[in-house]
Design an enzyme around this catalytic site. Structure first.
Site, PDB file in Angstrom:
ATOM      1  N   SER A  22       8.294   8.713  -6.860  1.00 55.65           N
ATOM      2  CA  SER A  22       7.176   9.283  -6.115  1.00 55.65           C
ATOM      3  C   SER A  22       6.656  10.609  -7.949  1.00 55.65           C
ATOM      4  O   SER A  22       6.729  10.030  -8.404  1.00 55.65           O
ATOM      5  CB  SER A  22       7.377  10.099  -4.959  1.00 55.65           C
ATOM      6  OG  SER A  22       6.061  10.680  -4.505  1.00 55.65           O
TER       7      SER A  22
ATOM      8  N   ASP B 287       1.942 -16.635  -0.605  1.00 53.44           N
ATOM      9  CA  ASP B 287       3.954 -17.357  -1.723  1.00 53.44           C
ATOM     10  C   ASP B 287       3.829 -18.001  -1.236  1.00 53.44           C
ATOM     11  O   ASP B 287       4.790 -18.784  -1.622  1.00 53.44           O
ATOM     12  CB  ASP B 287       3.702 -15.603  -1.256  1.00 53.44           C
ATOM     13  CG  ASP B 287       4.594 -15.393  -0.273  1.00 53.44           C
ATOM     14  OD1 ASP B 287       4.602 -15.971   0.934  1.00 53.44           O
ATOM     15  OD2 ASP B 287       4.699 -14.564   0.372  1.00 53.44           O
TER      16      ASP B 287
ATOM     17  N   ASP C 145       3.860  -0.038  -0.967  1.00 56.59           N
ATOM     18  CA  ASP C 145       3.662   1.341  -1.021  1.00 56.59           C
ATOM     19  C   ASP C 145       2.189   1.984  -0.518  1.00 56.59           C
ATOM     20  O   ASP C 145       1.830   1.457  -0.685  1.00 56.59           O
ATOM     21  CB  ASP C 145       4.119   1.426  -2.087  1.00 56.59           C
ATOM     22  CG  ASP C 145       4.371   3.336  -2.657  1.00 56.59           C
ATOM     23  OD1 ASP C 145       3.585   3.886  -1.313  1.00 56.59           O
ATOM     24  OD2 ASP C 145       5.164   3.565  -3.484  1.00 56.59           O
TER      25      ASP C 145
ATOM     26  N   HIS D 191       7.019   2.862   0.680  1.00 54.83           N
ATOM     27  CA  HIS D 191       6.922   4.091  -0.232  1.00 54.83           C
ATOM     28  C   HIS D 191       8.464   4.737  -1.125  1.00 54.83           C
ATOM     29  O   HIS D 191       9.010   5.070  -0.063  1.00 54.83           O
ATOM     30  CB  HIS D 191       6.469   4.838   0.017  1.00 54.83           C
ATOM     31  CG  HIS D 191       6.139   6.165  -1.311  1.00 54.83           C
ATOM     32  ND1 HIS D 191       5.769   5.842  -2.300  1.00 54.83           N
ATOM     33  CD2 HIS D 191       5.889   7.852  -1.371  1.00 54.83           C
ATOM     34  CE1 HIS D 191       5.141   7.577  -3.496  1.00 54.83           C
ATOM     35  NE2 HIS D 191       5.919   8.301  -2.686  1.00 54.83           N
TER      36      HIS D 191
END
Ligand SMILES: *[C@@H]1O[C@H](CO)[C@@H](O)[C@H](O)[C@H]1NC(C)=O
Ligand SMILES: *[C@@H]1O[C@H](CO)[C@@H](O)[C@H](O)[C@H]1NC(C)=O
Ligand SMILES: *[C@@H]1O[C@H](CO)[C@@H](O)[C@H](O)[C@H]1NC(C)=O
Length: 532
Positions: free
Chosen positions: A187, A259, A402, A442
């Site tokens: 971050s 996917d 995130d 995150h």
């Protein structure tokens, strides 16, 4: 706390074999305050600490840790100007000389202010001398950043001075030159990692920059705009946590299979063309009875996920990635605390006016913020030729769920380097690799194979350190790259439960390759995926 003074040690040695106590190590450690000299540096304390010792957090912070090695714990103060200083610690384990003579510095998150003890415990447990510091002010609040000298420390200077002091201390303490030095941060810490790679490549041999919050002034602007888009809790535009969870379920319902496998993880969220209108309340329907959303709320969802533009169509920032908001995102950014980050930035750093209110924020304020250099806090220079020339290594990874810093920013940065330096992906490979990690929020958490042994993860789930082999961590992959020239082809991710038990694994491929399901078999088995 099991910190031994010299007196306690002599009592201790009556009961245990003398060989269990490295007495020279302890003496050198406790004498550091009197003996170590370095520019602008004062040793505040130095103590020998046994493995298994609980380390409480510093003032106003929450980062506690339990040591994983016998070590010398040193606390120092480095003066950076007449009004600023950095408080730092260095944890130097007894087995350092047999473990590669490495030094590592951990970055700070958000507004800094806290020493990352969890990460220091992890790294010193692996034999590194571990450096951590408070970014130049005490506690997680931004309030002290109104002093430009302190803000400058937060942007980058605290890292340079504490790296210098920490390396000098390590060389002095062990009376042996360190061999390789590393930096790891997520971050804000990831942003600083990129800044080091761009402007100070001589500082570290290997850098992990996770979920880097570079383009940082643009992030502040986007968060200020989100405060308007999301609104206050209870307002018509606002979605509560359960409503964001319902949005996430709708995203999975529309896109989980793209996917090739239904596993609650979007391997590439950018390929999902999400249509929130499927959640619209019909006549007479309500959220309470039918789990649907109003037109106004659906507009909020669309705006949150779309790119933001300012005056004259100026690009501000990427939309929030699909699928990551309901837990961590809600807690940190789109729930009741929405707007608190940019509010504090405007109050303390921009205007030095504690009465500033985000309701007066507009697109001219946005331009003012994005046009200012902020001591180089953009950290977006695409020119990594210094890093390349010195043979240093940069490993970036970014979670694909995130919701705090959009992964699109890391693709943007990677591509900007490629174009600026006119290098193809295989030409970047020798010094810069970027790994998108599906199902990672995150820095930590998320419902995919999200534990990669990277920045901030040891602090979040210390149990993982005992269940996941250290040699499979992003950190040791970087060490292998730097020291043995073996570059990581993939980043091993572990899907863990809350006790650290492994539920699955995936080898995340580096961009521009894609992590691709082979078409059959358990998606939690890494053998059923390949890089294509
Ligand atoms: C910010 O405001 C405070 C209180 O008004 C003042 O003491 C301080 O000098 C100001 N700082 C700067 C950098 O202008
Ligand atoms: C690469 O980036 C540097 C730093 O921003 C800049 O000075 C330079 O002009 C760029 N070069 C190219 C070819 O874009
Ligand atoms: C330093 O690391 C390099 C790379 O692993 C290794 O070849 C060398 O022997 C190490 N030097 C010392 C003094 O440990």
């Amino acid at each position: 706390m099991k910190v031994l003074s010299i007196a306690a040690l002599s009592a201790f040695s009556l009961l245990t074999p003398v060989s269990a106590v490295p007495s020279q190590f302890v003496t050198t450690c406790t004498n550091l305050a009197a003996s170590f000299e370095n520019e602008n540096t004062e040793v505040l304390s130095s103590t020998y600490v046994l493995e298994g010792t609980f380390i409480p957090s510093t003032e106003m912070c929450t980062a506690t840790a339990t040591t994983r090695a016998n070590l010398c714990r040193v606390k120092l103060k480095v003066t950076t100007s007449s009004t600023s200083r950095v408080i730092m610690e260095v944890w130097m384990p007894t087995n350092w000389k047999n473990k590669g003579k490495r030094v590592i510095m951990s970055g700070y998150g958000a507004w800094g202010g806290c020493i990352p003890f969890g990460e220091m415990a992890w790294a010193s447990g692996l034999g590194f001398a571990a450096i951590g510091q408070d970014s130049g002010h005490t506690g997680p609040s931004a309030s002290e950043l109104s002093d430009p000298e302190i803000f400058k420390d937060w942007v980058y200077r605290s890292v340079l001075v504490s790296a210098q002091a920490g390396k000098a201390l390590t060389n002095y303490f062990y009376n042996t030159p360190l061999n390789k030095s590393y930096y790891i941060g997520c971050s804000t810490g990831g942003r600083v990692g990129l800044k080091l790679a761009q402007d100070h490549p001589e500082q570290f041999d290997g850098i992990i920059a996770a979920a880097p919050a570079n383009y940082w002034p643009n992030i502040e602007v986007s968060e200020a705009l989100y405060a308007h888009i999301v609104g206050a809790p209870g307002s018509p535009t606002f979605l509560n946590q359960a409503q964001w969870a319902a949005v996430e379920a709708a995203i999975l319902a529309q896109c989980d299979g793209i996917d090739g496998v239904i596993d609650t993880v979007l391997e590439n969220p950018a390929r999902c063309d999400f249509r929130p209108e499927t959640m619209l309340c019909g006549a007479g329907q309500t959220w309470e009875l039918d789990g649907c959303l109003t037109v106004t709320q659906i507009e909020t969802v669309k705006k949150i996920h779309a790119p933001l533009y300012g005056n004259n169509g100026r690009f501000i920032y990427h939309g929030v990635v699909l699928g990551g908001i309901s837990s961590q995102g809600y807690a940190l950014k789109y729930g009741p605390t929405v707007g608190s980050g940019p509010r504090d930035f405007l109050r303390y750093v921009v205007y030095n006016d504690t009465s500033y209110d985000l309701s007066s924020f507009n697109l001219d304020t946005a331009d003012l913020i994005m046009d200012n250099d902020w001591f180089g806090a953009h950290s977006k220079s695409p020119d990594l030729s210094g890093l390349q020339a010195l043979g240093k290594k940069l490993l970036v990874y970014h979670g694909l769920s995130d919701a705090i810093v959009p992964p699109a920013a890391s693709y943007q940065y990677y591509d900007s380097v490629s174009l600026n330096m006119s290098l193809t992906a295989s030409e970047l490979d020798p010094f810069f690799r970027f790994f998108p990690v599906s199902g990672l929020s995150h820095c930590y958490g998320g419902n995919g194979a999200s534990y990669v042994g990277g920045a901030s993860q040891a602090t979040y789930l210390p149990e993982a350190l005992d269940s996941v082999p250290a040699e499979n961590s992003a950190l040791m992959a970087l060490v292998k790259w730097v020291e043995d020239g073996e570059a990581p082809e993939t980043l091993r991710g572990y899907k863990l439960d809350s006790t650290g038990e492994t539920l699955g694994q995936k080898d995340h491929c580096r961009y521009p390759l894609r992590t691709t399901y082979k078409g059959s078999g358990d998606p939690n088995n890494r053998g059923n995926w390949e890089c294509t």
